[in-house]
Design an enzyme around this catalytic site. Structure first.
Site, PDB file in Angstrom:
ATOM      1  N   ASP A  55       0.827  -1.212   0.000  1.00 43.67           N
ATOM      2  CA  ASP A  55       0.000   0.000   0.000  1.00 43.67           C
ATOM      3  C   ASP A  55       0.860   1.261   0.000  1.00 43.67           C
ATOM      4  O   ASP A  55       1.947   1.266   0.591  1.00 43.67           O
ATOM      5  CB  ASP A  55      -0.911   0.030   1.235  1.00 43.67           C
ATOM      6  CG  ASP A  55      -2.127  -0.869   1.097  1.00 43.67           C
ATOM      7  OD1 ASP A  55      -2.425  -1.306  -0.017  1.00 43.67           O
ATOM      8  OD2 ASP A  55      -2.781  -1.124   2.132  1.00 43.67           O
ATOM      9  N   TYR A  83       5.446  -8.251   8.835  1.00 43.81           N
ATOM     10  CA  TYR A  83       5.185  -6.813   8.945  1.00 43.81           C
ATOM     11  C   TYR A  83       5.343  -6.354  10.389  1.00 43.81           C
ATOM     12  O   TYR A  83       5.062  -7.110  11.324  1.00 43.81           O
ATOM     13  CB  TYR A  83       3.745  -6.482   8.521  1.00 43.81           C
ATOM     14  CG  TYR A  83       3.402  -6.790   7.092  1.00 43.81           C
ATOM     15  CD1 TYR A  83       3.569  -5.834   6.086  1.00 43.81           C
ATOM     16  CD2 TYR A  83       2.908  -8.042   6.731  1.00 43.81           C
ATOM     17  CE1 TYR A  83       3.248  -6.115   4.771  1.00 43.81           C
ATOM     18  CE2 TYR A  83       2.582  -8.334   5.423  1.00 43.81           C
ATOM     19  CZ  TYR A  83       2.753  -7.367   4.440  1.00 43.81           C
ATOM     20  OH  TYR A  83       2.441  -7.661   3.135  1.00 43.81           O
TER      21      TYR A  83
END
Length: 241
Positions: A55, A83
């Site tokens: 993103d 992440y």
């Protein structure tokens, strides 16, 4: 203080095929990165693609393939991802992140560290996950975020994802830091949104960084412009291959 250590680049053969680890900057799209690198090769035409969208508001590891190695993009894309990020408890946004403004708030003073830590247990293993309405998933040939921006209601379909690790690393309400290891296709924004709902509250993603993809680590990644400058220098020196 001395000069910063100069990066030593490998002897790239871009046409034959290279896998490039890039640390994607904040607010760049994955396609922005691909386009910048592809343009650096001009007038040489070379296949360039990425193995897994990140993103725009996220940073971190983006795997770029060139030349013949673009045939292996699906293989790299299928790898497990890691992440790290921060969520804000007590508020919702329509996009589940900071792309859109807060539209709902909840009290959080009753939430304990024990509750927050324990809540991660509901989100490990195989899950059915709804993608965010503001996402690049296609419905009837159009990206969901285009429909969302027009205010259209869309019936979302779940997808199977797998979360191997979900741990809380810092709690300073309303901020909560976390680390997640998950399968391809997992939306961390949706995970955070669902995490808030599971506490009978709300949460949205305020920062996200992809730290690993398979065995590849962002600590070994190049900056976009660092690599682009090197490619341009190779062209100038007649050493681009």
């Amino acid at each position: 203080m001395g000069e910063p250590e100069k990066r030593i680049f490998p002897d790239f053969n871009f046409a034959e095929g290279e896998m490039l680890l890039i640390d994607k900057p904040y607010k760049w799209t994955s396609f922005d990165v691909v386009g910048k690198i592809r343009n650096a090769f001009k007038p040489v035409k070379l296949k360039v693609g990425h193995a897994g969208t990140l993103d725009p508001l996220a940073t971190g590891l983006l795997i770029i393939c060139t030349g013949k190695l673009t045939k292996k993009i699906d293989e790299f894309q299928a790898q497990e991802k890691e992440y790290t990020g921060t969520m804000i408890l007590g508020a919702n946004t329509p996009s589940y992140d900071m792309e859109t403004a807060v539209n709902e708030t909840f009290a959080i003073d009753h939430l304990t560290d024990e509750e927050i830590n324990a809540n991660t247990m509901h989100f490990t293993g195989d899950l059915d996950q709804y993608p965010p309405a503001h996402s690049a998933v296609k419905v009837d040939g159009e990206r969901l975020y285009m429909k969302a921006r027009r205010g259209e209601d869309v019936e979302l379909k779940t997808r199977k994802v797998s979360i191997r690790v979900f741990e809380i690393t810092r709690i300073e309400l309303p901020e909560v830091d976390f680390r997640v290891v998950c399968s391809k296709g997992t939306y961390i924004r949706s995970l955070v949104h669902d995490f808030g709902r599971s506490l009978n509250n709300a949460a949205y993603l305020s920062s996200l960084r992809r730290t690993k993809s398979g065995d590849y680590d962002v600590s070994n990644a190049f900056g976009v412009m660092e690599l682009v400058t090197h490619i341009r220098q190779l062209k100038e020196d007649g050493k681009l291959k």
